[in-house]
Design an enzyme around this catalytic site. Structure first.
Site, short mmCIF file in Angstrom:
data_model
loop_
_atom_site.label_atom_id
_atom_site.label_comp_id
_atom_site.label_asym_id
_atom_site.label_seq_id
_atom_site.Cartn_x
_atom_site.Cartn_y
_atom_site.Cartn_z
N GLY A 270 0.81 -1.22 0.00
CA GLY A 270 0.00 0.00 0.00
C GLY A 270 0.83 1.26 0.00
N ALA A 271 1.81 1.32 0.88
CA ALA A 271 2.64 2.52 0.98
C ALA A 271 3.82 2.23 1.89
CB ALA A 271 1.83 3.68 1.55
N ASN A 274 9.24 5.60 4.40
CA ASN A 274 10.61 6.10 4.34
C ASN A 274 10.73 7.48 4.98
OD1 ASN A 274 10.99 3.93 2.31
ND2 ASN A 274 9.75 5.30 1.06
N HIS A 306 -1.32 6.45 8.68
CA HIS A 306 -0.47 5.32 9.10
C HIS A 306 1.00 5.61 8.78
CE1 HIS A 306 0.35 0.93 9.71
NE2 HIS A 306 1.32 1.20 8.84
N GLU A 307 1.26 5.98 7.55
CA GLU A 307 2.67 6.20 7.16
C GLU A 307 3.24 7.38 7.93
OE1 GLU A 307 3.70 3.75 5.65
OE2 GLU A 307 1.79 3.01 4.91
N HIS A 310 4.18 6.47 11.47
CA HIS A 310 5.42 5.69 11.55
C HIS A 310 6.63 6.58 11.85
CE1 HIS A 310 4.71 1.49 10.79
NE2 HIS A 310 4.22 1.63 9.57
N GLU A 329 4.34 -2.05 13.44
CA GLU A 329 3.10 -2.16 12.66
C GLU A 329 1.86 -2.25 13.56
OE1 GLU A 329 3.14 -1.20 9.90
OE2 GLU A 329 5.16 -1.58 9.13
N1 0A1 Z 1 5.88 -0.67 6.24
C1 0A1 Z 1 4.84 -0.46 5.29
C2 0A1 Z 1 4.42 -1.66 4.53
C3 0A1 Z 1 5.36 -2.20 3.54
C4 0A1 Z 1 6.02 -3.37 3.81
C5 0A1 Z 1 6.80 -3.99 2.88
C6 0A1 Z 1 6.90 -3.40 1.67
O1 0A1 Z 1 7.64 -4.01 0.70
C7 0A1 Z 1 7.96 -5.33 0.86
C8 0A1 Z 1 6.26 -2.22 1.36
C9 0A1 Z 1 5.50 -1.62 2.32
C10 0A1 Z 1 3.60 -0.04 6.03
O2 0A1 Z 1 3.29 -0.61 7.06
O3 0A1 Z 1 2.92 0.82 5.57
ZN ZN Z 2 3.04 0.22 8.65
#
Ligand code: 0A1
Ligand code: ZN
Length: 886
Positions: A270-271, A274, A306-307, A310, A329
């Protein structure tokens, strides 16, 4: 057994890194036929690592699909005798205490179909580094407990790639020869490599700003392809709401001067959060009234939040290792659901979360890939971005919130962020902070992180009329899961209320003394810690109706011998909106289950019809809740509740009930439709959303029974729609109706109108692939041949193959096995280009044990066929082998 069998990695093998990286200075030269990556890394031995201190362990760096062009240590080329390169590692022997390593690698983003590391999406370069994608860019200790300060210089053709982005702040830019240019970015916050990001493209910039609680102005920027210029507003507004909410609710302020969002069309998930540069799947961030449904708007708001969240729960405080994935998460999903609840209706949000959990996470818990919120082992970490880690993880945090109450929870989160800022930590550190701040003992509660499976509560009761005491007995059990048996009772917060015969809330006095004080509460959270408990409620002059597990206070299954009368009573009277909805669901389930394989003369319980009549007709009820209550439990959920499920039979029973309701309530549906027509301008508030939802439900039911008035309402709605919710509602109703000509005409018109918009074309694919009528295999094959279908684009794959296998249960579970065969074929094909997507798509087959033998045998056979594929990826290997294991 294939040669590339992946290794199992165990939490118990965790070792601190031998070397740390203080700074990582990267230079990317981007070309059409590849990219050269120059990396300068400042290493030192980790003072916490005995081995490297004493013996100077060799330096081991991860790498995947890299061409090593040069390797220089402290200014001198490393002798070939002093290093070795394998498929996965670069090993350098005899390195000093401190040193600088310069590595040059050559990679081919244009051929990267796995979409991990640096790749091309249409004309732009972008990255995805979580979990282990950075190693596809350059050699690096690619693990989250190695945190470095990154700088990134990007060089590319100025015309094709005018926009060059990375984490942090831009510090330098300029022109180079040959029409090229560069930009250098510096991120002041140390971070693990999985949070690295780079974007290069011809992108349009949308600007906004946010002033933080301490008065700092932050530049907000969104980058999209120019054609998406009008689809950014909602995401930017959501972002500002999220930033303000995190300040208010958690005291968390944003920490850089710029926050960027980029939309890309090709993205596995989804997203991605970074640091300072969130990258989104276009379908999770771009929206306009004409192209996005209300559900899509809701999804965008929650994913943007959500992003953003983080940045603290994930980036400032990150995970020590990938077993701790739920640390970031679970907590972040908890935060985004709290946020969504605060932005709209908390009850409706709770219903949505519980629906996902009970339909899909419980199924995961009961399947071959069941794992705990903090798993003990894995083969491919990308297979562990699961509902268990995300939504069950969020439930676990939510239970801590329930046990501590909002104030102590906030104290706990403050302590957690303070204590661990800049660190890579464990779920245990999180729980410890909650304990230390609150003084509560969460020792037994930690089992939620360790034990897999869904606890089951078997509840019974009796009423002692002479004493005026009501007895409630609760037994908890936790089923075995792969590799885990004989589990311990867990600490379960169990919210309940009792209702008197007029629907009033009764006081809950747990003892005669409490009764005497006369201030007992009307709702309590009982704490279950033993395998069985009995509670007494005193001072009751009649047998109460229990309202159990209010707000879905724990992710558990509840069994209690409800009568239909009790469920109807709760539907009408429970002060807890969630349990009103839940009672309606349980009643509908009971009625549908009774219809499975029932003879023709068995009729649908008139009380269900009466209850639905009341819901549809009483405009004074909370319309958002009513809209949810009208949705019958899905076939997927009904199948999840059944052992040896026969999906077509479940589907027929559900349809029978649905049609019966639609025929019986035909006039009320038309009236409900008309009452909810919006005449004014389009609005996105909860009331307008509820109106559209009610109208679309009414329309779908009317078209299901070929109602002519419904048909003309539907045609009008499709034609006059000024928003996608109305248009899609009408389209979906026709696609699932018996009006063949209208279906063909509206599908055709829809495609003609929106063919240039990939996000809408995806919706067009999935409405067909998910439909009982258009989702027959021959039509699915035709969709795969459609010019707009693209085997390299995960969204298109999900819209057709994912929707067919995951949502179109009746066609997927065709008794002839063709649906299973189809999925196996597509999964094998995809495994060569994008193993992550292949391993996710296969999941409906992994549930084979749930189904009646004639189905499960064929599902198993399809899995075996995948198992025997040549060059099976590690991703698919893990899922398929675990699914077939005894
Ligand atoms: N950390 C991101 C989700 C995510 C996980 C893995 C990915 O590539 C393998 C891409 C995104 C989130 O929780 O939004
Ligand atoms: Zn996440």
């Amino acid at each position: 057994m294939p040669s590339n069998q992946p290794q199992t990695i165990y939490l118990s093998d965790y070792k601190v890194p031998a070397y740390l990286v203080d700074t990582a200075d990267l230079r990317f030269e981007l070309f059409e036929d590849g990219a050269r990556v120059h990396s300068t890394l400042a290493f030192r031995r980790n003072p916490d690592c005995q081995e490297s201190q004493e013996t100077g362990a060799p330096l081991q760096l991860h790498g995947d699909s890299l061409k090593l062009e040069s390797l220089v240590l402290n200014g001198e080329a490393v002798a070939t005798s002093n290093y070795s390169v394998s498929d996965e590692l670069l090993t350098v022997n005899q390195v000093p205490q401190h040193f600088t390593l310069q590595v040059v690698t050559w990679i081919e983003p244009q051929n990267n179909t796995r979409l991990e590391g640096l790749y091309k999406s249409a004309a732009m370069f972008c990255t995805q580094c979580e979990a282990e994608g950075f190693r596809c860019i350059t050699y690096f200790p690619d693990r989250p407990d190695v945190m470095a300060r990154f700088s990134t210089r990007i060089e590319a053709d100025k015309t094709a790639y005018p926009v060059l982005l990375s984490n942090g702040n831009p510090v330098e830019q300029g022109d180079l020869s040959d029409g090229r240019h560069f930009v250098t970015w510096e991120d002041p916050f140390p971070k693990p490599a999985y949070l690295f990001a780079l974007v290069a493209g011809d992108l349009l910039e949308k600007q906004d700003s946010f002033t933080t609680m301490s008065g700092r102005k932050v530049d907000l920027r969104m980058y999209v392809e120019p054609r998406n210029s009008e689809k950014c507003e909602y995401a930017l507004d959501s972002l500002k709401r999220a930033m303000a909410w995190d300040e208010q609710t958690y005291g968390r302020e944003y920490d850089l001067d710029i926050f960027m969002i980029v939309a890309v069309d090709d993205f596995n998930m989804g997203a991605m959060e970074n640091k300072g540069l969130n990258i989104f799947n276009s379908s999770c961030v771009l929206a306009s009234q004409e192209t996005a449904t209300d559900m899509a708007f809701e999804r965008i708001e929650s994913i943007v939040a959500h992003e953003y969240f983080h940045n603290w729960s994930g980036n400032r405080v990150t995970c020590r290792d990938w077993f701790q994935l739920s640390l970031k998460e679970g907590f972040t999903v908890f935060r985004d659901t709290q946020f969504s609840g605060d932005m709209g209706s908390a009850t409706v949000k709770r219903i949505e979360s519980a629906t996902v959990l009970r339909t899909a996470q419980f199924a995961e818990d009961a399947g071959p890939m069941a794992h705990s919120v903090r798993p003990a082992s894995y083969m491919e970490i990308t297979n562990f971005y699961t509902l268990t880690i995300y939504v069950k993880g969020a439930e676990v945090v939510r239970m801590i919130h329930t046990l501590l109450g909002p104030d102590l929870f906030r104290k706990g989160s403050d302590l957690y962020f303070e204590r661990h800022d800049g660190q890579a930590v464990t779920t245990d550190d999180f729980v410890k902070a909650m304990e230390d701040a609150s003084g509560r003992d969460l020792g037994q509660f930690r089992l939620w992180y360790e034990q897999a499976g869904t606890p089951q509560l078997a509840i019974s009761d009796e009423y002692d009329e002479s004493a005026g005491v009501y007895h409630l007995h609760i037994k908890q059990t936790l089923p075995d899961t792969p590799g885990q048996t004989d589990k311990q009772p867990q600490h379960i917060p169990f919210a309940l209320g009792l209702l008197g015969s007029r629907g009033e809330a009764l006081a809950l006095a747990l003892s005669a003394e409490e009764l005497a004080k006369a201030d007992a509460p009307q709702e309590r959270v009982l704490e279950l810690t033993e395998a069985s408990h009995s509670f007494e409620f005193h001072g009751l002059s009649e047998r109460p109706v229990p309202s159990l597990l209010r707000h879905f206070s724990a992710p558990v299954r509840v069994s209690y011998p409800w009568t239909r009368e009790q469920l109807l009573f709760l539907m009408n009277h429970d002060s807890d909106g969630f349990n009103r909805w839940d009672a309606g669901q349980r009643l509908a389930i009971d009625v549908i289950q009774q219809m499975i394989g029932a003879p023709k003369d068995v009729t649908v319980d008139a009380r269900l019809v009466g209850a639905f009549r009341h819901l549809i007709s009483d405009a004074d009820l909370d319309q958002a809740l009513v809209a949810k209550m009208l949705v019958l439990p899905t076939v997927a959920y009904l199948a999840e509740l059944t052992d040896g499920a026969d999906v077509p039979a479940i589907h027929r029973a559900r349809r029978r009930v649905l049609k019966h309701l639609a025929i019986a309530l035909r006039d009320e549906l038309v009236a409900c439709y008309r009452r909810n027509i919006d005449s004014g301008p389009y609005q996105l508030g909860p009331e307008a959303v509820a109106r559209r939802s009610l109208r679309n439900t009414a329309l779908a039911w009317l078209l299901l029974i070929n109602d002519e008035e419904g048909r003309s309402l539907g045609l009008g709605q499709y034609r006059d729609a000024d928003n996608m919710t109305d248009r899609m509602g009408a389209l979906k109703a026709f696609v699932n109706s018996g009006y063949d000509d209208d279906r063909a005409a509206s599908l055709n018109d829809f495609y003609q109108t929106f063919q240039h918009d990939p996000q809408v074309v995806e919706q067009w694919f999935s409405v067909q692939a998910a439909s009982r009528r258009t989702g027959q295999l021959s039509h699915i094959h035709a969709l795969l041949e459609h010019p707009a279908f693209d085997w390299k684009n995960p969204n298109k794959i999900r819209a057709v193959i994912g929707a067919f296998a995951g949502q179109n249960l009746v066609n997927f579970h065709n008794p002839d096995g063709s649906g299973y065969q189809f999925l196996a074929d597509q999964v094998c094909k995809l495994d060569d280009s994008n193993p992550q997507i292949a391993a996710r798509l296969v999941s409906p087959l992994t549930r084979w044990r749930k189904f009646a033998p004639e189905y499960s045998q064929q599902m198993q056979a399809a899995l075996m066929q995948i198992r025997d594929k040549e060059n099976l990826s590690g991703d698919l290997y893990e899922v398929v082998y675990k699914s077939l294991a005894d």
